[in-house]
Design an enzyme around this catalytic site. Structure first.
Site, PDB file in Angstrom:
ATOM      1  N   HIS A 162       0.822  -1.219   0.000  1.00 22.45           N
ATOM      2  CA  HIS A 162       0.000   0.000   0.000  1.00 22.45           C
ATOM      3  C   HIS A 162       0.858   1.272   0.000  1.00 22.45           C
ATOM      4  O   HIS A 162       0.538   2.235   0.689  1.00 22.45           O
ATOM      5  CB  HIS A 162      -0.934  -0.022   1.217  1.00 22.45           C
ATOM      6  CG  HIS A 162      -2.228   0.693   1.009  1.00 22.45           C
ATOM      7  ND1 HIS A 162      -2.291   2.034   0.681  1.00 22.45           N
ATOM      8  CD2 HIS A 162      -3.510   0.269   1.071  1.00 22.45           C
ATOM      9  CE1 HIS A 162      -3.559   2.397   0.571  1.00 22.45           C
ATOM     10  NE2 HIS A 162      -4.325   1.342   0.799  1.00 22.45           N
TER      11      HIS A 162
ATOM     12  N   GLU B 187      -2.168  -0.537  -6.168  1.00 24.63           N
ATOM     13  CA  GLU B 187      -2.184  -1.749  -5.352  1.00 24.63           C
ATOM     14  C   GLU B 187      -2.555  -2.940  -6.238  1.00 24.63           C
ATOM     15  O   GLU B 187      -3.726  -3.149  -6.532  1.00 24.63           O
ATOM     16  CB  GLU B 187      -3.190  -1.604  -4.219  1.00 24.63           C
ATOM     17  CG  GLU B 187      -2.978  -0.391  -3.335  1.00 24.63           C
ATOM     18  CD  GLU B 187      -4.260   0.006  -2.606  1.00 24.63           C
ATOM     19  OE1 GLU B 187      -4.777  -0.817  -1.829  1.00 24.63           O
ATOM     20  OE2 GLU B 187      -4.762   1.125  -2.819  1.00 24.63           O
TER      21      GLU B 187
END
Length: 342
Positions: free
Chosen positions: A176, A307
């Site tokens: 992330h 992501e």
């Protein structure tokens, strides 16, 4: 040549143990990764003048990562992204997860893989982290052995995720990191030029759960197959940012996923992955309240995430790529972050 340096980054409160930092250096990249959450805390990349800047958002001290913060740089799991209402059924049994982002479960729950200490092993060109997620951790079935390996090769940071389960369980791991190619602390990402190699995306409901429709990007704000300058693009489509899964080709082979170019510095980030999707997130929930590295604040749209992942809520949507890992199988995915200048 890659060098790996190991130091102590900080101590967890109440005797929780030491968090270590691993600095990976090549002639083109310097990457700092800590054993708390396998978190990338710094990533130094040169611009076209040869001047290096840190291009990821985050904190200089461990305390920053222990406070409530939006997963800066961390590996998230056991299931990245959202699971609707924190519920799913495997082999006829219903499982209930903690609801940590009303009304859903997000990024593994209240104490996901980003909020635990991992066991490191230094490699010649990187570092491997491992942990065992016990049966029932955050409501998930079965014990899960997990390995996350970061290696450096010139201008490329490679992240490999492996997992093995004692019982059938959903697994979806991602990193992330929030990037700003102008350098972290720059106020926005509007001058970044973005390309995403996806013909389809997943529309979401008001709680950010996919509706189940796999929608073509053609003629929509989500058509990023040709480069768009982000600020102008958001304005012309009157949208407040992206937080959506883009559907990539469903092969397990390495494939081109996205490219982001910052013209002023010349920095380019290209992402390749074996995963079937990528969540493009433009930092819509950043609000300037967190103090980052060197006292910088991070307002809305001051960083972006790519992501790489399986599709959100795949455990409840049978038409999405399979997310269940069974005993005897191995979860194995790789993502490549390639930096260059133009």
């Amino acid at each position: 040549m890659v060098s790996v340096t190991r130091t102590v980054f900080g101590e967890l409160p109440s005797g929780g143990g030491a968090v270590e930092k691993f600095q990976l250096r090549s002639d083109q990249l310097n990457v700092d990764i800590i054993s708390w959450g396998c978190t990338i805390t710094a990533l130094q990349v040169k611009d076209r003048q040869g001047k290096a800047s840190d291009v990821v958002l985050g904190f200089a001290e461990l305390e920053g990562y222990l406070q409530k913060q939006p997963y800066f740089g961390a590996v998230v799991g056991r299931v990245a992204n959202r699971i609707a209402k924190g519920r799913f059924t495997v082999d006829g049994k219903e499982y209930h997860l903690p609801i940590n982002r009303e009304p859903n479960s997000l990024h593994g729950g209240f104490r996901g893989f980003d909020k635990v200490l991992w066991t490191p092993q230094v490699l010649s060109n990187g570092v491997q982290f491992s942990r065992v997620s016990p049966d029932g951790e955050e409501g998930y079935p079965g014990e899960l052995k997990v390995w996350v390996t970061y290696t450096l090769d010139g201008g490329e940071l490679v992240v490999n995720y492996r997992a093995q389960a004692s019982q059938t369980t959903p697994v979806n791991l991602t990193n992330h990191s929030y990037f700003n190619l102008a350098g972290q602390g720059s106020p926005d990402i509007y001058d970044h030029e973005v390309t995403i190699a996806a013909d389809a995306y997943l529309p979401v409901d008001e709680t950010l759960i996919p509706t189940g429709v796999i929608a073509p990007v053609e003629g929509t704000a989500f058509d990023l197959r040709k480069p768009v300058e982000l600020g102008k693009h958001l304005q012309s489509y009157h949208i407040h940012g992206f937080d959506h899964n883009f559907c990539l080709k469903e092969s397990k082979e390495k494939k081109f996923c996205a490219r982001v170019h910052h013209a002023a510095s010349g920095r380019i980030l290209e992402v390749y992955t074996t995963q079937p999707g990528v969540q493009f997130y433009t930092g819509n929930f950043l609000d300037g309240t967190l103090k980052g590295k060197s006292g910088e604040v991070y307002p809305k749209h001051s960083g972006f995430c790519l992501e790489t992942q399986n599709w959100p809520d795949a455990v409840n949507q049978p038409q999405f790529p399979p997310i269940l890992l069974r005993p005897g199988e191995e979860y194995n995915h790789t993502t490549w972050f390639k930096f260059s200048v133009a």
